[in-house]
Design a protein around this motif. Structure first.
Motif, mmCIF file in Angstrom:
data_model
loop_
_atom_site.group_PDB
_atom_site.id
_atom_site.type_symbol
_atom_site.label_atom_id
_atom_site.label_comp_id
_atom_site.label_asym_id
_atom_site.label_seq_id
_atom_site.Cartn_x
_atom_site.Cartn_y
_atom_site.Cartn_z
ATOM 1 N N UNK A 20 11.190 3.976 7.009
ATOM 2 C CA UNK A 20 10.777 2.581 7.027
ATOM 3 C C UNK A 20 11.955 1.614 7.042
ATOM 4 N N UNK A 21 13.184 2.143 7.013
ATOM 5 C CA UNK A 21 14.346 1.276 6.973
ATOM 6 C C UNK A 21 14.446 0.443 8.247
ATOM 7 N N UNK A 22 14.278 1.067 9.389
ATOM 8 C CA UNK A 22 14.304 0.350 10.664
ATOM 9 C C UNK A 22 13.099 0.783 11.472
ATOM 10 N N UNK A 23 11.966 0.147 11.252
ATOM 11 C CA UNK A 23 10.786 0.539 12.015
ATOM 12 C C UNK A 23 10.974 0.238 13.494
ATOM 13 N N UNK A 24 10.465 1.126 14.312
ATOM 14 C CA UNK A 24 10.599 0.992 15.756
ATOM 15 C C UNK A 24 9.208 1.020 16.376
ATOM 16 N N UNK A 25 8.989 0.166 17.326
ATOM 17 C CA UNK A 25 7.757 0.159 18.101
ATOM 18 C C UNK A 25 8.146 0.515 19.521
ATOM 19 N N UNK A 26 7.619 1.630 20.008
ATOM 20 C CA UNK A 26 7.960 2.089 21.353
ATOM 21 C C UNK A 26 7.571 1.054 22.387
ATOM 22 N N UNK A 27 8.506 0.748 23.275
ATOM 23 C CA UNK A 27 8.239 -0.181 24.360
ATOM 24 C C UNK A 27 8.730 -1.595 24.105
ATOM 25 N N UNK A 52 5.037 -2.938 12.338
ATOM 26 C CA UNK A 52 5.044 -1.610 12.962
ATOM 27 C C UNK A 52 3.973 -0.723 12.336
ATOM 28 N N UNK A 53 3.713 -0.892 11.044
ATOM 29 C CA UNK A 53 2.634 -0.143 10.400
ATOM 30 C C UNK A 53 1.280 -0.565 10.972
ATOM 31 N N UNK A 54 1.120 -1.855 11.244
ATOM 32 C CA UNK A 54 -0.131 -2.347 11.829
ATOM 33 C C UNK A 54 -0.322 -1.796 13.241
ATOM 34 N N UNK A 55 0.740 -1.723 14.016
ATOM 35 C CA UNK A 55 0.648 -1.157 15.372
ATOM 36 C C UNK A 55 0.235 0.302 15.291
ATOM 37 N N UNK A 56 0.876 1.045 14.405
ATOM 38 C CA UNK A 56 0.568 2.464 14.254
ATOM 39 C C UNK A 56 -0.869 2.674 13.767
ATOM 40 N N UNK A 91 -5.798 -8.037 13.244
ATOM 41 C CA UNK A 91 -5.707 -9.477 12.991
ATOM 42 C C UNK A 91 -4.271 -9.876 12.648
ATOM 43 N N UNK A 92 -3.569 -9.034 11.911
ATOM 44 C CA UNK A 92 -2.169 -9.298 11.592
ATOM 45 C C UNK A 92 -1.321 -9.310 12.860
ATOM 46 N N UNK A 93 -1.623 -8.419 13.788
ATOM 47 C CA UNK A 93 -0.881 -8.394 15.051
ATOM 48 C C UNK A 93 -1.115 -9.668 15.846
ATOM 49 N N UNK A 94 -2.351 -10.176 15.834
ATOM 50 C CA UNK A 94 -2.623 -11.454 16.505
ATOM 51 C C UNK A 94 -1.821 -12.579 15.871
ATOM 52 N N UNK A 95 -1.765 -12.595 14.558
ATOM 53 C CA UNK A 95 -1.002 -13.626 13.848
ATOM 54 C C UNK A 95 0.483 -13.523 14.169
ATOM 55 N N UNK A 96 0.994 -12.298 14.214
ATOM 56 C CA UNK A 96 2.409 -12.106 14.531
ATOM 57 C C UNK A 96 2.725 -12.559 15.948
ATOM 58 N N UNK A 97 1.819 -12.271 16.898
ATOM 59 C CA UNK A 97 2.063 -12.678 18.282
ATOM 60 C C UNK A 97 2.060 -14.197 18.425
ATOM 61 N N UNK A 98 1.276 -14.882 17.605
ATOM 62 C CA UNK A 98 1.280 -16.348 17.646
ATOM 63 C C UNK A 98 2.571 -16.921 17.077
#
Length: 131
Positions: A20-27, A52-56, A91-98
Motif C-alpha cells: 500500500x506504500x505506492x498504490x498503482x492503477x494499471x493504465x 486504488x482500493x476503490x478501483x480494485x 461513488x468515491x471514484x466519481x467524486x475523485x474524477x470530479x
C-alpha cells in the motif's frame, strides 16, 4: 574511535515497503497517479491508497458471477461491512474524477468505463445455457 556518519548507518538498514506504500492503477500515467496521491493527502475524507482500493473493489465486484451478483442484490452482502461496499467505492471514484484535472480524470474514467461496461451487460436469456 572514529564515528560513523548517520548516512552510512541508514544506508545499511533495509527499507521496508508495503504493497500500500505506492498504490498503482494499471493504465494510468505517472501524472495521474501523482494527482491521485495528492488528492489522498489533501482531502480529509481520503486515506492513502483509498482510490486504488476503490478501483480494485469495483473491478472485482463487476467480474463476479451473475448468480452472486443477484444474491447480493436480493439479500445484500455481510462482507461489505468489513471490505467496503463496491457501490460506495464507485461513488468515491466519481467524486475523485470530479476533483481531478480533466486530463487525469479522462484517464481514470477510461479505466472505470471498462468495468462499467461489464456491469451494464445484459444477462443472457433464461435457459440459454441449455438448462
Amino acid at each position: 574511535m572514529p564515528r560513523r556518519r548517520p548516512g552510512h548507518i541508514r544506508a545499511g538498514i533495509p527499507r521496508r515497503t508495503t504493497p500500500d506504500a505506492k498504490p498503482v492503477i494499471d493504465g494510468l500515467s505517472s501524472r495521474a497517479m501523482f494527482e491521485i496521491s495528492h488528492l489522498e493527502r489533501t482531502r480529509n475524507y481520503l486515506q492513502p491508497g483509498d482510490i486504488s482500493k476503490a478501483v480494485r473493489l469495483w473491478k472485482d465486484y463487476v467480474h463476479r458471477p451473475q448468480g452472486q451478483l443477484w444474491h447480493d442484490h436480493e439479500w445484500g452482502n455481510a462482507d461489505w461491512d468489513c471490505w467496503g461496499s463496491p457501490f460506495e467505492a464507485r461513488a468515491l471514484l466519481d467524486t475523485a474524477m470530479l476533483a481531478m484535472t480533466p486530463r487525469s480524470a479522462r484517464e481514470l474514467r477510461r479505466i472505470i468505463s471498462r468495468f462499467d461496461t461489464v456491469w451494464n451487460q445484459p444477462s443472457p436469456p433464461y435457459g440459454a445455457d441449455g438448462g
